[in-house]
Design an enzyme around this catalytic site. Structure first.
Site, PDB file in Angstrom:
ATOM      1  N   ASN A   8       0.865  -1.190   0.000  1.00  0.00           N
ATOM      2  CA  ASN A   8       0.000   0.000   0.000  1.00  0.00           C
ATOM      3  C   ASN A   8       0.900   1.238   0.000  1.00  0.00           C
ATOM      4  O   ASN A   8       1.682   1.447   0.934  1.00  0.00           O
ATOM      5  CB  ASN A   8      -0.894  -0.045   1.250  1.00  0.00           C
ATOM      6  CG  ASN A   8      -1.814   1.152   1.341  1.00  0.00           C
ATOM      7  OD1 ASN A   8      -1.409   2.281   1.077  1.00  0.00           O
ATOM      8  ND2 ASN A   8      -3.044   0.933   1.734  1.00  0.00           N
ATOM      9  N   HIS A  11       0.962   6.276   1.671  1.00  0.00           N
ATOM     10  CA  HIS A  11       1.725   7.248   2.457  1.00  0.00           C
ATOM     11  C   HIS A  11       2.848   7.929   1.684  1.00  0.00           C
ATOM     12  O   HIS A  11       3.432   8.895   2.156  1.00  0.00           O
ATOM     13  CB  HIS A  11       2.234   6.617   3.751  1.00  0.00           C
ATOM     14  CG  HIS A  11       1.101   6.390   4.715  1.00  0.00           C
ATOM     15  ND1 HIS A  11       0.039   7.257   4.807  1.00  0.00           N
ATOM     16  CD2 HIS A  11       0.844   5.400   5.592  1.00  0.00           C
ATOM     17  CE1 HIS A  11      -0.815   6.805   5.706  1.00  0.00           C
ATOM     18  NE2 HIS A  11      -0.361   5.670   6.194  1.00  0.00           N
ATOM     19  N   HIS A  51      -5.648   3.731  -1.893  1.00  0.00           N
ATOM     20  CA  HIS A  51      -6.955   4.067  -1.322  1.00  0.00           C
ATOM     21  C   HIS A  51      -7.211   5.537  -1.627  1.00  0.00           C
ATOM     22  O   HIS A  51      -6.475   6.407  -1.155  1.00  0.00           O
ATOM     23  CB  HIS A  51      -6.889   3.831   0.202  1.00  0.00           C
ATOM     24  CG  HIS A  51      -8.187   4.067   0.918  1.00  0.00           C
ATOM     25  ND1 HIS A  51      -8.308   3.893   2.282  1.00  0.00           N
ATOM     26  CD2 HIS A  51      -9.408   4.453   0.484  1.00  0.00           C
ATOM     27  CE1 HIS A  51      -9.561   4.166   2.650  1.00  0.00           C
ATOM     28  NE2 HIS A  51     -10.235   4.514   1.577  1.00  0.00           N
ATOM     29  N   ARG A  53      -9.390   8.363  -0.735  1.00  0.00           N
ATOM     30  CA  ARG A  53     -10.382   8.684   0.288  1.00  0.00           C
ATOM     31  C   ARG A  53     -11.245   9.856  -0.170  1.00  0.00           C
ATOM     32  O   ARG A  53     -10.821  10.662  -1.004  1.00  0.00           O
ATOM     33  CB  ARG A  53      -9.669   9.031   1.606  1.00  0.00           C
ATOM     34  CG  ARG A  53      -8.834   7.887   2.156  1.00  0.00           C
ATOM     35  CD  ARG A  53      -8.247   8.248   3.508  1.00  0.00           C
ATOM     36  NE  ARG A  53      -9.264   8.280   4.526  1.00  0.00           N
ATOM     37  CZ  ARG A  53      -9.466   7.334   5.439  1.00  0.00           C
ATOM     38  NH1 ARG A  53      -8.690   6.269   5.471  1.00  0.00           N
ATOM     39  NH2 ARG A  53     -10.426   7.456   6.327  1.00  0.00           N
ATOM     40  N   ARG A  57      -7.013  12.939   1.086  1.00  0.00           N
ATOM     41  CA  ARG A  57      -5.909  13.366   1.959  1.00  0.00           C
ATOM     42  C   ARG A  57      -4.546  12.840   1.506  1.00  0.00           C
ATOM     43  O   ARG A  57      -3.527  13.389   1.852  1.00  0.00           O
ATOM     44  CB  ARG A  57      -6.165  12.972   3.411  1.00  0.00           C
ATOM     45  CG  ARG A  57      -6.036  11.504   3.683  1.00  0.00           C
ATOM     46  CD  ARG A  57      -6.223  11.202   5.138  1.00  0.00           C
ATOM     47  NE  ARG A  57      -7.576  11.459   5.580  1.00  0.00           N
ATOM     48  CZ  ARG A  57      -8.132  10.876   6.648  1.00  0.00           C
ATOM     49  NH1 ARG A  57      -7.418  10.045   7.380  1.00  0.00           N
ATOM     50  NH2 ARG A  57      -9.369  11.113   6.989  1.00  0.00           N
ATOM     51  N   GLU A  78      -8.704   0.351  -2.750  1.00  0.00           N
ATOM     52  CA  GLU A  78      -9.553   0.347  -1.555  1.00  0.00           C
ATOM     53  C   GLU A  78     -10.545   1.488  -1.700  1.00  0.00           C
ATOM     54  O   GLU A  78     -10.156   2.604  -2.066  1.00  0.00           O
ATOM     55  CB  GLU A  78      -8.716   0.586  -0.303  1.00  0.00           C
ATOM     56  CG  GLU A  78      -7.808  -0.564   0.049  1.00  0.00           C
ATOM     57  CD  GLU A  78      -6.961  -0.247   1.268  1.00  0.00           C
ATOM     58  OE1 GLU A  78      -7.092   0.848   1.849  1.00  0.00           O
ATOM     59  OE2 GLU A  78      -6.152  -1.099   1.616  1.00  0.00           O
ATOM     60  N   THR A 109      -8.156   3.670   8.426  1.00  0.00           N
ATOM     61  CA  THR A 109      -9.328   2.803   8.533  1.00  0.00           C
ATOM     62  C   THR A 109      -9.318   2.145   9.908  1.00  0.00           C
ATOM     63  O   THR A 109      -8.364   1.484  10.276  1.00  0.00           O
ATOM     64  CB  THR A 109      -9.286   1.743   7.416  1.00  0.00           C
ATOM     65  OG1 THR A 109      -9.034   2.414   6.189  1.00  0.00           O
ATOM     66  CG2 THR A 109     -10.590   1.003   7.319  1.00  0.00           C
ATOM     67  N   GLU A 159     -10.504  -9.504   3.385  1.00  0.00           N
ATOM     68  CA  GLU A 159      -9.230  -9.086   3.974  1.00  0.00           C
ATOM     69  C   GLU A 159      -9.499  -8.962   5.462  1.00  0.00           C
ATOM     70  O   GLU A 159     -10.319  -8.141   5.893  1.00  0.00           O
ATOM     71  CB  GLU A 159      -8.756  -7.756   3.385  1.00  0.00           C
ATOM     72  CG  GLU A 159      -7.428  -7.321   4.010  1.00  0.00           C
ATOM     73  CD  GLU A 159      -6.836  -6.083   3.357  1.00  0.00           C
ATOM     74  OE1 GLU A 159      -6.984  -5.907   2.132  1.00  0.00           O
ATOM     75  OE2 GLU A 159      -6.217  -5.292   4.082  1.00  0.00           O
ATOM     76  N   HIS A 196      -3.501  -4.375   7.770  1.00  0.00           N
ATOM     77  CA  HIS A 196      -3.612  -3.243   8.694  1.00  0.00           C
ATOM     78  C   HIS A 196      -2.711  -3.440   9.913  1.00  0.00           C
ATOM     79  O   HIS A 196      -2.899  -4.362  10.686  1.00  0.00           O
ATOM     80  CB  HIS A 196      -5.047  -2.975   9.153  1.00  0.00           C
ATOM     81  CG  HIS A 196      -5.274  -1.507   9.365  1.00  0.00           C
ATOM     82  ND1 HIS A 196      -4.770  -0.838  10.445  1.00  0.00           N
ATOM     83  CD2 HIS A 196      -5.875  -0.575   8.594  1.00  0.00           C
ATOM     84  CE1 HIS A 196      -5.089   0.441  10.343  1.00  0.00           C
ATOM     85  NE2 HIS A 196      -5.748   0.632   9.214  1.00  0.00           N
TER      86      HIS A 196
END
Ligand code: PXP
Length: 248
Positions: A8, A11, A51, A53, A57, A78, A109, A159, A196
């Site tokens: 992922n 970031h 992801h 959002r 962000r 996602e 999340t 998941e 996660h």
């Protein structure tokens, strides 16, 4: 088959947005999410997760189209179940879509999707995404009723949310829940993934959980990448994952 790694890269965009929130297209905008995806691939990643959002962000819409175009790894999007995100998914056509709960206030999340309470909404979303050839995963807490419901809703995958495991001082109880959930998921014919809060330290504790196909890991890998680079960070995680017992 060995355990697969989905990286992922949200970031990477978080870091860029810290400076270029209004100018992600600027020639000076860095770091590049596409380079991060390509470096993750060079390190051995099996798929890339992003992801988008509602509040944008981190990942911007243009980012995910670029990653899809320039990196040939399977792409996992996602998304929260909103019309806006469903439309994005239909246009992007990722290989996988993972439905997640999303509230604006959360830092990340915070729990699995309550597929029992949201059964009708999730069923419709699964149907529409699968109708467009996108495989659907449901991000769920390791709660047996949720796994049963995920299978009834015709998802391809679940998941398992490992956040509670990652945050627990003594994770043994969470591991037991994950084991039971993974067994039931497998029994119901679902592909079982997990994600996660997984990091280089807690990874081996997950090896008691059977039937895992893919781990989705972001924060820890991107953090490590700051020191050793994305390629090395991904390759170190994969090295650690090799000890996962091969399943049937
Ligand atoms: N899986 C899902 C569904 C997520 O929402 C996230 C965080 O975006 C992850 C996996 C990755 O979690 P982490 O960044 O803690 O590794």
């Amino acid at each position: 088959m060995s355990l697969l790694l989905g990286v992922n890269i949200d970031h990477v965009a978080t870091l860029r947005q810290a400076r270029y929130a209004l100018l992600p297209e600027s020639p000076n905008a860095e770091p590049s999410v596409v380079s991060a995806a390509l470096e993750a691939k060079a390190g051995g990643a099996d798929s890339i997760t992003v992801h988008v959002r509602g509040d944008r962000r981190h990942m911007q819409d243009a980012d995910v189209f670029r990653v899809k175009e320039e990196c040939d790894l399977p792409l996992n999007l996602e998304l929260g179940i909103t019309e806006e995100m469903m439309d994005l998914a239909f246009r992007l056509k990722p290989d996988f879509a993972c439905l997640v709960p999303e509230t604006r206030e959360e830092v990340t999340t915070e729990g699995g999707l309550d597929v029992v309470a949201l059964s009708g909404t999730v069923r419709e979303a699964v149907k529409r995404l699968k109708g467009r050839g996108i495989k659907v995963s449901l991000f769920v807490d390791p709660v047996l009723e949720h796994i049963e419901e995920a299978a009834r809703l015709d998802a391809d995958m679940i998941e398992l949310h490992t956040g509670a495991f990652a945050n627990a001082e003594d994770p043994s109880e969470e591991i037991s829940r994950l084991i039971a959930a993974a067994k039931l998921g497998k029994e119901r014919g679902l592909q079982v993934n997990a994600g996660h809060g997984i990091n280089y330290r807690n990874l081996p504790l997950l090896f008691d959980v059977p039937h895992l196909t893919e781990l989705n890991i972001g924060h820890s890998i991107v953090s490590r990448a700051i020191t050793v680079g994305m390629r090395q960070a991904v390759s170190e995680m994969l090295e650690g994952m090799k000890a996962y017992p091969a399943g049937e």
